[in-house]
Design a protein around this motif. Structure first.
Motif, PDB file in Angstrom:
ATOM      1  N   PHE A  42       0.831  -1.209   0.000  1.00 53.97           N
ATOM      2  CA  PHE A  42       0.000   0.000   0.000  1.00 53.97           C
ATOM      3  C   PHE A  42       0.862   1.254   0.000  1.00 53.97           C
ATOM      4  O   PHE A  42       0.631   2.192  -0.766  1.00 53.97           O
ATOM      5  N   LEU A  43       1.882   1.260   0.857  1.00 60.57           N
ATOM      6  CA  LEU A  43       2.763   2.425   0.947  1.00 60.57           C
ATOM      7  C   LEU A  43       3.559   2.625  -0.339  1.00 60.57           C
ATOM      8  O   LEU A  43       3.716   3.754  -0.804  1.00 60.57           O
ATOM      9  N   ASN A  44       4.065   1.527  -0.927  1.00 63.01           N
ATOM     10  CA  ASN A  44       4.812   1.643  -2.180  1.00 63.01           C
ATOM     11  C   ASN A  44       3.931   2.199  -3.298  1.00 63.01           C
ATOM     12  O   ASN A  44       4.355   3.071  -4.058  1.00 63.01           O
ATOM     13  N   ALA A  45       2.718   1.694  -3.396  1.00 63.18           N
ATOM     14  CA  ALA A  45       1.792   2.180  -4.421  1.00 63.18           C
ATOM     15  C   ALA A  45       1.419   3.639  -4.153  1.00 63.18           C
ATOM     16  O   ALA A  45       1.292   4.432  -5.092  1.00 63.18           O
ATOM     17  N   SER A  46       1.276   3.998  -2.892  1.00 68.21           N
ATOM     18  CA  SER A  46       0.958   5.388  -2.539  1.00 68.21           C
ATOM     19  C   SER A  46       2.080   6.332  -2.945  1.00 68.21           C
ATOM     20  O   SER A  46       1.836   7.381  -3.541  1.00 68.21           O
ATOM     21  N   TYR A  47       3.319   5.950  -2.635  1.00 64.70           N
ATOM     22  CA  TYR A  47       4.457   6.790  -2.997  1.00 64.70           C
ATOM     23  C   TYR A  47       4.616   6.880  -4.517  1.00 64.70           C
ATOM     24  O   TYR A  47       4.954   7.930  -5.048  1.00 64.70           O
ATOM     25  N   SER A  48       4.373   5.769  -5.196  1.00 66.23           N
ATOM     26  CA  SER A  48       4.453   5.779  -6.660  1.00 66.23           C
ATOM     27  C   SER A  48       3.392   6.700  -7.251  1.00 66.23           C
ATOM     28  O   SER A  48       3.657   7.444  -8.197  1.00 66.23           O
ATOM     29  N   LEU A  49       2.195   6.649  -6.695  1.00 66.71           N
ATOM     30  CA  LEU A  49       1.103   7.488  -7.179  1.00 66.71           C
ATOM     31  C   LEU A  49       1.400   8.968  -6.925  1.00 66.71           C
ATOM     32  O   LEU A  49       1.181   9.816  -7.800  1.00 66.71           O
ATOM     33  N   ILE A  50       1.941   9.279  -5.763  1.00 66.40           N
ATOM     34  CA  ILE A  50       2.311  10.668  -5.454  1.00 66.40           C
ATOM     35  C   ILE A  50       3.436  11.134  -6.381  1.00 66.40           C
ATOM     36  O   ILE A  50       3.404  12.246  -6.913  1.00 66.40           O
ATOM     37  N   GLY A  51       4.430  10.283  -6.603  1.00 68.76           N
ATOM     38  CA  GLY A  51       5.524  10.623  -7.516  1.00 68.76           C
ATOM     39  C   GLY A  51       5.024  10.838  -8.937  1.00 68.76           C
ATOM     40  O   GLY A  51       5.464  11.758  -9.634  1.00 68.76           O
ATOM     41  N   GLY A  52       4.096   9.992  -9.382  1.00 70.16           N
ATOM     42  CA  GLY A  52       3.510  10.152 -10.709  1.00 70.16           C
ATOM     43  C   GLY A  52       2.721  11.439 -10.824  1.00 70.16           C
ATOM     44  O   GLY A  52       2.777  12.124 -11.858  1.00 70.16           O
ATOM     45  N   ALA A  53       2.000  11.798  -9.775  1.00 67.56           N
ATOM     46  CA  ALA A  53       1.237  13.043  -9.783  1.00 67.56           C
ATOM     47  C   ALA A  53       2.180  14.250  -9.840  1.00 67.56           C
ATOM     48  O   ALA A  53       1.930  15.211 -10.579  1.00 67.56           O
ATOM     49  N   ILE A  54       3.276  14.186  -9.103  1.00 65.63           N
ATOM     50  CA  ILE A  54       4.257  15.270  -9.137  1.00 65.63           C
ATOM     51  C   ILE A  54       4.879  15.375 -10.527  1.00 65.63           C
ATOM     52  O   ILE A  54       5.061  16.476 -11.058  1.00 65.63           O
ATOM     53  N   ALA A  55       5.200  14.230 -11.131  1.00 64.37           N
ATOM     54  CA  ALA A  55       5.763  14.234 -12.486  1.00 64.37           C
ATOM     55  C   ALA A  55       4.779  14.843 -13.485  1.00 64.37           C
ATOM     56  O   ALA A  55       5.183  15.598 -14.384  1.00 64.37           O
ATOM     57  N   ASN A  56       3.497  14.538 -13.342  1.00 62.12           N
ATOM     58  CA  ASN A  56       2.479  15.129 -14.223  1.00 62.12           C
ATOM     59  C   ASN A  56       2.416  16.641 -14.050  1.00 62.12           C
ATOM     60  O   ASN A  56       2.335  17.381 -15.031  1.00 62.12           O
ATOM     61  N   ILE A  57       2.443  17.103 -12.819  1.00 62.21           N
ATOM     62  CA  ILE A  57       2.370  18.544 -12.560  1.00 62.21           C
ATOM     63  C   ILE A  57       3.592  19.255 -13.127  1.00 62.21           C
ATOM     64  O   ILE A  57       3.473  20.306 -13.765  1.00 62.21           O
ATOM     65  N   VAL A  58       4.774  18.680 -12.924  1.00 64.70           N
ATOM     66  CA  VAL A  58       5.999  19.276 -13.464  1.00 64.70           C
ATOM     67  C   VAL A  58       5.927  19.320 -14.992  1.00 64.70           C
ATOM     68  O   VAL A  58       6.309  20.321 -15.614  1.00 64.70           O
ATOM     69  N   SER A  59       5.434  18.262 -15.601  1.00 62.85           N
ATOM     70  CA  SER A  59       5.304  18.229 -17.063  1.00 62.85           C
ATOM     71  C   SER A  59       4.322  19.283 -17.556  1.00 62.85           C
ATOM     72  O   SER A  59       4.569  19.938 -18.580  1.00 62.85           O
ATOM     73  N   LEU A  60       3.223  19.451 -16.854  1.00 64.46           N
ATOM     74  CA  LEU A  60       2.251  20.470 -17.252  1.00 64.46           C
ATOM     75  C   LEU A  60       2.826  21.879 -17.102  1.00 64.46           C
ATOM     76  O   LEU A  60       2.585  22.752 -17.949  1.00 64.46           O
TER      77      LEU A  60
END
Length: 88
Positions: A42-60
Motif C-alpha cells: 500500500f505504501l509503495n503504491a501510494s508513494y508511486s502514485l504521489i511521484g507520478g502526480a508530481i511528475a504530471n504537474i511538473v510536465s504540465l
C-alpha cells in the motif's frame, strides 16, 4: 510538437501506471481498512502514485512554460501571393 508528444506520453503513463497504482491502493484499503497504512505494498503504491502526480504537474508546468516563452520560436504565418489570373 513537443507539447503533443509530452501530452500523449502523460496520457499513456496515467492509463498504464497510475490507474494500476490507484486500483491497488483502493483494493488494499478495502480489504485491510486502517491496517493498510502499515502495509508495504500500500505504501509503495501510494508513494508511486504521489511521484507520478508530481511528475504530471511538473510536465504540465513545463508545457505551459513552452507555450509562454516559445523557446523554439514562433510559428511564422504562410504569406500567399494572389494569383494573377484571379485578379482578371
Amino acid at each position: 510538437m513537443t507539447k503533443l508528444i509530452l501530452t500523449i506520453l502523460l496520457i499513456g503513463f496515467g492509463i498504464e501506471y497510475m490507474g494500476d497504482w490507484l486500483s491497488q491502493i483502493v483494493r488494499i484499503a478495502k480489504q485491510e481498512r486502517f491496517l493498510a497504512l502499515s502495509d508495504s505494498a500500500f505504501l509503495n503504491a501510494s508513494y508511486s502514485l504521489i511521484g507520478g502526480a508530481i511528475a504530471n504537474i511538473v510536465s504540465l508546468i513545463f508545457m505551459t512554460a513552452i507555450s509562454y516563452f516559445k523557446p523554439f520560436g514562433k510559428i511564422k504565418p504562410v504569406v500567399r501571393k494572389p494569383k494573377a489570373d484571379a485578379a482578371k
